[in-house]
Structures are given as structure tokens and as C-alpha cells.
Design an enzyme around this catalytic site. Structure first.
Site, PDB file in Angstrom:
ATOM      1  N   LYS A  47      13.992  44.962  20.694  1.00  0.00           N
ATOM      2  CA  LYS A  47      13.631  44.249  19.473  1.00  0.00           C
ATOM      3  C   LYS A  47      13.247  45.240  18.360  1.00  0.00           C
ATOM      4  O   LYS A  47      13.213  46.449  18.583  1.00  0.00           O
ATOM      5  CB  LYS A  47      12.504  43.257  19.777  1.00  0.00           C
ATOM      6  CG  LYS A  47      12.911  42.204  20.834  1.00  0.00           C
ATOM      7  CD  LYS A  47      13.888  41.190  20.306  1.00  0.00           C
ATOM      8  CE  LYS A  47      14.673  40.387  21.329  1.00  0.00           C
ATOM      9  NZ  LYS A  47      14.021  39.778  22.436  1.00  0.00           N
TER      10      LYS A  47
HETATM   11  C1  LIG Z   1      14.119  38.587  23.402  1.00  0.00           C
HETATM   12  C2  LIG Z   1      14.084  37.121  23.155  1.00  0.00           C
HETATM   13  C3  LIG Z   1      13.171  36.266  23.794  1.00  0.00           C
HETATM   14  C4  LIG Z   1      12.279  36.729  24.894  1.00  0.00           C
HETATM   15  O1  LIG Z   1      11.481  37.798  24.546  1.00  0.00           O
HETATM   16  P1  LIG Z   1      10.704  38.591  25.686  1.00  0.00           P
HETATM   17  O2  LIG Z   1       9.628  39.304  24.946  1.00  0.00           O
HETATM   18  O3  LIG Z   1      11.701  39.502  26.321  1.00  0.00           O
HETATM   19  O4  LIG Z   1      10.174  37.589  26.655  1.00  0.00           O
HETATM   20  C5  LIG Z   1      13.140  34.938  23.433  1.00  0.00           C
HETATM   21  N1  LIG Z   1      13.973  34.449  22.509  1.00  0.00           N
HETATM   22  C6  LIG Z   1      14.877  35.225  21.886  1.00  0.00           C
HETATM   23  C7  LIG Z   1      15.760  34.624  20.843  1.00  0.00           C
HETATM   24  C8  LIG Z   1      14.967  36.569  22.203  1.00  0.00           C
HETATM   25  O5  LIG Z   1      15.892  37.336  21.607  1.00  0.00           O
END
Ligand SMILES: *Cc1c(COP(=O)(O)O)cnc(C)c1O
Length: 387
Positions: free
Chosen positions: A184
Site C-alpha cells: 500500500k
Molecule cells: C489491501 C486491501 C484490503 C486489506 O488490507 P489488509 O491491511 O491487508 O488487511 C482491503 N481492501 C482492499 C481494497 C485492499 O486493497
């Protein structure tokens, strides 16, 4: 051909983060503590959010936010099929029913008019996803939600730093859940943050994220704290550790620079691919916004090529270029297709995109050479497999 494999994403973690993590380890306090508290405050300030609580992941945050919103069996939650499975899995995990609303095939955002069509007396909440880091059209969505008394839980996993009409995601009268997974825009290794204007909701999430224990339980090991605690509900173990927050404190300071670097790379891609047959380039939403550019996701124009998207990704890999798939439409996964009898074309735009989308390398530390190699590889594949 380039010598080393280029991943589609790579966290930009520097010496500041490493020193801060080392500081936590040397201090003897590794898990939830003062750095989580500081990171939570600084993060909330960055997104102009009122109340916040840090967790082990965004998935944990979405899960507990649904529980805190009292979404459960018999309730329906409307969301997009063009998302990571976690968005939908958590709806199943709390016993509610996910209802999909199709997307706009250009911007890949959930369509507000499609949401409206799916509202029933059982609808309790909507989970929009600010796909790729640009915002959904929040004003009409909030108006619709207000009319039907629906909770809005923003899956803001892609959108740390995203703005809608001059205001940060996280500052609206909703619940927003951010992710700090390594792919992210900023990372804590793993981690998530729930932000809301609703203090009670944040208190409920805080309670559930740590065994259902009352008040700042971590302080019970402190000189000032009391060793006694009460359990107010059977909770989960979804807390963030100080060594994660240590990373987050420095990532947050670098975030605007990261986003600027991502934007610059995207503009270079858009320019380089402008006239390439075989790719459809990402479109920006028509209302004022700041795109956080978590992902750069062109569509492979498979109608003009002799290969499909998966083969396209394979050809890229042959050239040492990594790419990502964000996402396969969730209604097409076995569990959802079987349980609800979905056919791929039940959500035709999501299906269309799901067959064609790919994420090209985009991260703050990629070099001009990395990007040039990617552009060259993409163009060569489009030419070689042109119909
Ligand atoms: C990455 C992601 C998640 C989950 O995030 P985590 O921190 O890995 O649990 C949820 N929704 C979307 C759209 C994502 O890209």
C-alpha cells in the site's frame, strides 16, 4: 532485456524506520504502547479524522467496524465486486449478506445509481472502495445513505492521502478503514487504522480489537496502571504493535513525497502509452479530487490482441517485469459463485474489467530505467500479439 526481476510494488522503508524499530526493541516495549498511541494521533491528524484506532490489518478493521455498526445475520451490505476479497469476506464473517453493485468500467469505481437499485429494507450498510486511490463520489453516496439510514463504511485501503473535493478521505462523517500492508502507499509491515467522526464506534472497535478488555489495557504493565482489568465482551486479538507503529510514524512523514512520486510515474506511463493499441488507459473521476495512485491499472485490450490478460502477464514476466492482478471480480470466486449462484455477467462491467485489468510496476523508489524497461516491454508485447 533487464537483468533483475522488477516487482510491481515494493515498500520504501528507510533508515529512519529501521532506527525507530530498533529503538522500540531496545526499549523493551515491542507490542502495543506509546508509539501506537502517537502514530494513531498523527495519522488521524493527517487525514483530518476525529477519532481513530490502530489495528493489525485493514481486514481486521473492516471486520470490527461491521461488528461495531451492529451488522449481522439478516442484514445486507452493498459493496463492489471490483475489490480485494477481504472487503466481502468480512461481510460473510459477521453473518450478513454481501450485495454487489456494478462499477463504472472507466474509473472502476462503484456506481451510486447501481447502489440505489440494490437497496432493500434489509440493507444496513454500504462499503465503497476508493479504487486505486481515487475517491468514489461521496456527496451523492452520503445523501443516498442518509435517505435510507445506511451506515457508510469506506474501504480506504488504497486511499491514504486521497482527497474528495478538497477534503481528505478519513474526514467525512463515516467510518474509514486504511491499510498499511507493504504494497500500500505507506506501510507498517502489516497494519490498519479505523477512523471515524463517531467516538462511540471507535471505542467499540478498540474494545473488540483487544480481548474485549476495558480501557488502555497495555498500561496495566506500567507503573501508573492498575493490574486489574475487566472483560466487557469476548474480543479479538487485532492490536497493532509498537514496532509496526514505529515504521508508520516515519512512513507518514514521507507519504506526500511518495504520492507525488507515484503521480509523476503515472503521468510518464500515460504519456508513453497514449497511442499504444492494445491498452486502455485508466481514467480519472470527473469531480475534483487528489488521486493517491496506489495502483496503475490499464486494461489489456484483449479484443485487439491474440492473447488474453494472463498470457500478457506471463509475457511481461518473461521480460523480468512483474505485474499484479487487482482484482479478479469477487462474485466469480468459487465460494461466492456457488453460494449465491452468480454468473460472471451478473455484473458485466466488473466482469469485463476483471478479464482485462493488470497493475504495472508503480512504487516510489522505482527508477527511470525500471519504468523505461516496463514501457518497452509492454509496447513490444502489444506489437507482437496485435491482431
Ligand atoms: C489491501 C486491501 C484490503 C486489506 O488490507 P489488509 O491491511 O491487508 O488487511 C482491503 N481492501 C482492499 C481494497 C485492499 O486493497
Amino acid at each position: 532485456m533487464r537483468q533483475h526481476f522488477l516487482p510491481f510494488a515494493k515498500p520504501a522503508v528507510g533508515d529512519e524506520e529501521i532506527a525507530e524499530i530498533a529503538d522500540s526493541i531496545h526499549s523493551g516495549w515491542i507490542t502495543t504502547g506509546p508509539k501506537v498511541e502517537r502514530f494513531t494521533k498523527e495519522f488521524a491528524a493527517y487525514v483530518d479524522g476525529r477519532f481513530a484506532t490502530a489495528l493489525s490489518s485493514a481486514t481486521a478493521g473492516l471486520h470490527l467496524a461491521l461488528l461495531a455498526l451492529k451488522v449481522g445475520p439478516g442484514d445486507e451490505v452493498i459493496t463492489t465486486p471490483m475489490t480485494f476479497a477481504a472487503t466481502v469476506n468480512v461481510i460473510e464473517l459477521v453473518g450478513a449478506t454481501p450485495i454487489f453493485a456494478d462499477i463504472d468500467p472507466g474509473t472502476l469505481q462503484i456506481r451510486i445509481d447501481e447502489i440505489e437499485k440494490k437497496i432493500t429494507p434489509r440493507t444496513k450498510a454500504v462499503i465503497p472502495v476508493h479504487y486505486a486511490g481515487q475517491p468514489v463520489d461521496l456527496h451523492p453516496l452520503l445523501e443516498l445513505a442518509g435517505t435510507h439510514r445506511l451506515a457508510v463504511l469506506e474501504d480506504a485501503a488504497h486511499s491514504v492521502g486521497t482527497e474528495y473535493k478538497g477534503k481528505k478521505i478519513g474526514s467525512f462523517p463515516t467510518v474509514s478503514v486504511f491499510s498499511f500492508h507493504p504494497n500500500k502507499n505507506m506501510t507498517t509491515g502489516e497494519g490498519g487504522m479505523v477512523v471515524s467522526h463517531d467516538e462511540k464506534l471507535i471505542e467499540a472497535v478498540s474494545l473488540l480489537k483487544f480481548h474485549g478488555m476495558d480501557k488502555n489495557a497495555w498500561k496495566r504493565f506500567d507503573k501508573a496502571g492498575s493490574p486489574r482489568y475487566d472483560i466487557l465482551a469476548p474480543g479479538y486479538k487485532f492490536n497493532m504493535m509498537d514496532i509496526q507503529a514505529a515504521m508508520g510514524l516515519h512512513q507518514l512523514r514521507k507519504l506526500d513525497g511518495f504520492i507525488e512520486e507515484r503521480r509523476r510515474r503515472v503521468m510518464r506511463y500515460q504519456e508513453a502509452f497514449r497511442t499504444v493499441a492494445g491498452l486502455q488507459l485508466p481514467k480519472e473521476v470527473p469531480y475534483p479530487h487528489r488521486h493517491a495512485w496506489h495502483l496503475y491499472t490499464p486494461l489489456v485490450d484483449i479484443d485487439r490482441l491474440k492473447i488474453d490478460r494472463d498470457a500478457f502477464m506471463f509475457e511481461l514476466k518473461q521480460k523480468n517485469i512483474g505485474s499484479g492482478l487487482h482484482y479478479s471480480a469477487v462474485h466469480e470466486f468459487s465460494y461466492y459463485a456457488k453460494k449465491y449462484g452468480y454468473q460472471p455477467n451478473d455484473f458485466p462491467n466488473a466482469h469485463f474489467v476483471s478479464e482485462r485489468i493488470l497493475s504495472l510496476p508503480l512504487f516510489p523508489t522505482m527508477t527511470d530505467q525500471d519504468q523505461n524497461d516496463t514501457v518497452e516491454a509492454v509496447i513490444e508485447i502489444c506489437r507482437r500479439f496485435a491482431r
